[in-house]
Design a protein around this motif. Structure first.
Motif: not given
Length: 179
Positions: A30, A33, A37, A57
């Motif tokens: 996570d 990611n 992003t 997120q």
């Protein structure tokens, strides 16, 4: 981090709260990611995307790290906290805690809500208790530092540092300056 768990401790003057976070490998993914992003590792500008997809997120990651049943973190877990020192472990060193929303995805970011800094150990997170030194000595050692292939330009850049100091507060030594 302990195997597949992260253990979190929030210590304030009033109390210490400890909780475990399951799914360490998933949290690592996570974090990666979220960093992708928001543009870490790319040369795009501005650094944060103009759309707010990254905020969802960040909120999801925040909810994994800080139990969501505490409510808005500024009224719950971080109530009355003005200065937050994060002592990250493992992949958490890469997480910009400043980007975590304090409530929903569109809410104020943690870095805007509290003074946030990082420390490598709990001892470094504490405020110094010794009296400040009375005389400050700073040394600068330069050896082809600013422009290593152009000695004249390098010397000019180094001199620009000492030019801002009042005369008599520094002296030149071989390969640098003493202030």
């Amino acid at each position: 981090r302990d195997g597949g768990f992260y253990h979190a401790i929030l210590a304030t003057k009033e109390k210490a709260t400890i909780w475990s976070i399951k799914g360490g490998p998933r949290i690592d993914a996570d974090i990666a990611n979220l960093l992708r992003t928001v543009g870490v590792g790319t040369k795009k500008k501005p650094r944060l995307p103009t759309d707010d997809a990254w905020r969802q997120q960040a909120m999801s990651l925040r909810d994994r790290l800080i139990p969501p049943d505490t409510g808005p973190i500024l009224q719950g877990v971080l109530a009355k906290v003005e200065r937050l020192v994060v002592i990250p472990d493992s992949r958490l060193w890469y997480l910009p805690f400043e980007l975590l929303p304090t409530d929903d995805a569109s809410s104020e970011l943690l870095g805007d809500a509290v003074s946030l800094s990082y420390a490598a150990t709990p001892a470094l997170a504490l405020s110094p208790t010794a009296a400040p030194p009375q005389d400050h000595h700073i040394g600068i050692a330069l050896g082809r530092f600013f422009a290593p292939r152009d000695m004249e330009h390098d010397a000019a850049l180094a001199k620009s540092l000492t030019d801002v100091l009042p005369a008599g507060q520094w002296g030149e030594i071989p390969h640098g300056y003493a202030i």
